[in-house]
Design an enzyme around this catalytic site. Sequence first.
Site, PDB file in Angstrom:
ATOM      1  N   ARG A 294       0.818  -1.207   0.000  1.00  0.00           N
ATOM      2  CA  ARG A 294       0.000   0.000   0.000  1.00  0.00           C
ATOM      3  C   ARG A 294       0.855   1.261   0.000  1.00  0.00           C
ATOM      4  O   ARG A 294       0.585   2.205  -0.737  1.00  0.00           O
ATOM      5  CB  ARG A 294      -0.978  -0.020   1.176  1.00  0.00           C
ATOM      6  CG  ARG A 294      -2.161  -0.923   0.898  1.00  0.00           C
ATOM      7  CD  ARG A 294      -3.048  -1.158   2.095  1.00  0.00           C
ATOM      8  NE  ARG A 294      -4.211  -1.951   1.690  1.00  0.00           N
ATOM      9  CZ  ARG A 294      -5.043  -2.554   2.519  1.00  0.00           C
ATOM     10  NH1 ARG A 294      -4.843  -2.453   3.822  1.00  0.00           N
ATOM     11  NH2 ARG A 294      -6.063  -3.247   2.066  1.00  0.00           N
ATOM     12  N   TYR A 425      -6.100  -0.890  -7.075  1.00  0.00           N
ATOM     13  CA  TYR A 425      -5.540  -2.100  -6.458  1.00  0.00           C
ATOM     14  C   TYR A 425      -4.915  -1.838  -5.088  1.00  0.00           C
ATOM     15  O   TYR A 425      -4.732  -0.708  -4.681  1.00  0.00           O
ATOM     16  CB  TYR A 425      -4.602  -2.844  -7.393  1.00  0.00           C
ATOM     17  CG  TYR A 425      -3.358  -2.183  -7.920  1.00  0.00           C
ATOM     18  CD1 TYR A 425      -2.879  -2.556  -9.175  1.00  0.00           C
ATOM     19  CD2 TYR A 425      -2.628  -1.242  -7.216  1.00  0.00           C
ATOM     20  CE1 TYR A 425      -1.717  -2.014  -9.685  1.00  0.00           C
ATOM     21  CE2 TYR A 425      -1.466  -0.700  -7.713  1.00  0.00           C
ATOM     22  CZ  TYR A 425      -1.012  -1.091  -8.943  1.00  0.00           C
ATOM     23  OH  TYR A 425       0.152  -0.549  -9.443  1.00  0.00           O
ATOM     24  N   GLU A 426      -4.662  -2.939  -4.385  1.00  0.00           N
ATOM     25  CA  GLU A 426      -4.240  -2.933  -2.975  1.00  0.00           C
ATOM     26  C   GLU A 426      -5.280  -2.268  -2.069  1.00  0.00           C
ATOM     27  O   GLU A 426      -4.945  -1.620  -1.078  1.00  0.00           O
ATOM     28  CB  GLU A 426      -2.874  -2.251  -2.811  1.00  0.00           C
ATOM     29  CG  GLU A 426      -1.758  -2.891  -3.584  1.00  0.00           C
ATOM     30  CD  GLU A 426      -1.712  -4.406  -3.401  1.00  0.00           C
ATOM     31  OE1 GLU A 426      -2.017  -4.884  -2.307  1.00  0.00           O
ATOM     32  OE2 GLU A 426      -1.384  -5.108  -4.365  1.00  0.00           O
ATOM     33  N   GLY A 427      -6.540  -2.446  -2.405  1.00  0.00           N
ATOM     34  CA  GLY A 427      -7.625  -1.805  -1.664  1.00  0.00           C
ATOM     35  C   GLY A 427      -7.939  -0.482  -2.304  1.00  0.00           C
ATOM     36  O   GLY A 427      -7.097   0.421  -2.343  1.00  0.00           O
ATOM     37  N   GLN A 432      -9.518   2.486   1.540  1.00  0.00           N
ATOM     38  CA  GLN A 432      -8.508   3.121   2.381  1.00  0.00           C
ATOM     39  C   GLN A 432      -9.148   4.162   3.306  1.00  0.00           C
ATOM     40  O   GLN A 432      -8.803   4.262   4.497  1.00  0.00           O
ATOM     41  CB  GLN A 432      -7.439   3.800   1.513  1.00  0.00           C
ATOM     42  CG  GLN A 432      -6.729   2.898   0.536  1.00  0.00           C
ATOM     43  CD  GLN A 432      -6.015   1.738   1.190  1.00  0.00           C
ATOM     44  OE1 GLN A 432      -5.406   1.885   2.243  1.00  0.00           O
ATOM     45  NE2 GLN A 432      -6.099   0.564   0.584  1.00  0.00           N
TER      46      GLN A 432
END
Length: 566
Positions: A294, A425-427, A432
């Site tokens: 992240r 991506y990555e949340g 977030q």
Amino acid sequence: MPYTAPVPEFTFLLDHVVGFDAVAGTERYGDASPDMVGAVLTEAGKLCDEVLAPLNRNGDLHPARLENGVVRTSPGFAEGYRAIADGGWVAITAAPEYGGMGLPVTVSTAVNEMMSGACLALQLNPLLTQGQIDALEHHASDEMKALYLPKLISGEWAGTMNLTEPQAGSDVGALSSKAERNDDGTYAVTGQKIFISWGDGDVTENVCHLVLARLPDGKPGTKGISLFMVPKYLPDAQGNPGVANSLKVVSLEHKMGLHGSPTCVMSYEGATGWLVGEEHDGMRAMFTMMNNARLSVGAQGIGAAEGAYQHALAYALERKQGPTPEGGIVGHADVRRMLAGMKADIFAARAISLACAVAIDMSRATESAEWTARAALLTPIAKAFGTDVGISVSEQGVQVHGGMGYVEETGAAQFYRDVRVTAIYEGTNGIQAMDLVGRKLMDGGEAANRLLDEIEANAEAARASLPDLAGAVWDAAESLRETLDGLVAQKMGERFGGAVPFLRAFARVLGGHFHLRAAMADPEGTHRRLADFYITRLLPEHTGLLAQVSAGDETLMAITTEDLAA
């Protein structure tokens, strides 16, 4: 696409803005002196300028392709990756006992950002390997560490993460991939995963997949998921790639951008895997890799923004359209506004990213609960704001080019197409923001208030020399604190309607704080003038953002699905 790594800017931030001296003052990172860090950044900058940047256009024009089940990468990518690996850049932070440099995450964050600005599609490969190294260092058995870490750290092997499935995106607990126990202590993993960045390639000897799957006795949801190491080639007795595992690349995604990065649909058909961590505890291990990624993804957004900004600035200096004092369109007020806004936002996002990395380093070096909480608080902000800035700056880069920005030959559009996915991506950035107002405020706002205390104390210290700027930052921090208190008083579900504007407002205030620190260190120079611009023109956005947060979720959720379809 010409690119110059912003090494002097990183040096200025580390020396004067984000408090890196505290990291260098710890026993763990005592070797990270200014001279040593400066030499590392300089060498990384040369690699970016001379080796990686010339590959960026190749990746877009000559995408990775799947031929007879094998992924062929873009021209020059294999050589570029080899330069990254041979220079030791894959494993800047990895443990020295396995061949890593053991340097601070702050240094790695700076290097990753520069590589992203030079060639984002290629930089994705070592980014994922770095995350896998981190996960294995924290959760793998000693035997697995001894086998995999030296190969990953040297860059001989690459790492991936396999979470997403067609029916299970952000809801990872809905996955259907399964694992069966074998008699020899291994596991048979079966299932399909999608959106697997660098799921295969011809730049390394082996590709090591961390795959989430559920054992037969695993509970529903995320608490019943296990994590497995599933390599493309099974290591032989000497630890070298042996026979092929029972997995394959089904297809490559046809994407908006990042054409040089092969995004694979992976199929596992009873593939041999080894457990990482404990059974049914896979999400904890995977979150180690995801949290690492992240911050790195936030830095990717900033790197792409830097590349787009440099591209736009070069065009604005050369392009003549109407009379201006400078000759080029850079002299027009609107173009100057766009470029100044791009540069000011890049500085703010970069400072937040490095401040997050400093907090991670201090947490690791001191095991302080306060530093750990600071790192956790800043991670979603660094990821979301960094990628939002990447998108907005690259979009403005197209606008600076005018009609030529819409023409692919100029290369301006590539930055926007490449960086757009980083907010997903990555949340996603919405996730977030929900994490920020949810998990990160479960302490009653203590970590956030400690940070606001520092911002206000710094503003007080700046009042004597920069009264107008200091006053604006102090007032903004106090407004943010009042909204924070209101959020903490709400029930968890009520906070989400204002989560995104709250994160954005927090980032705006942090940006003002770091710009003010820069102006204090450079009172007559570029950073002072940039701080004037940011604090008078961009920081005031926090007012409207906080008004959205205070409005709650009633007017939002009152919009029915019928209203949306009307």
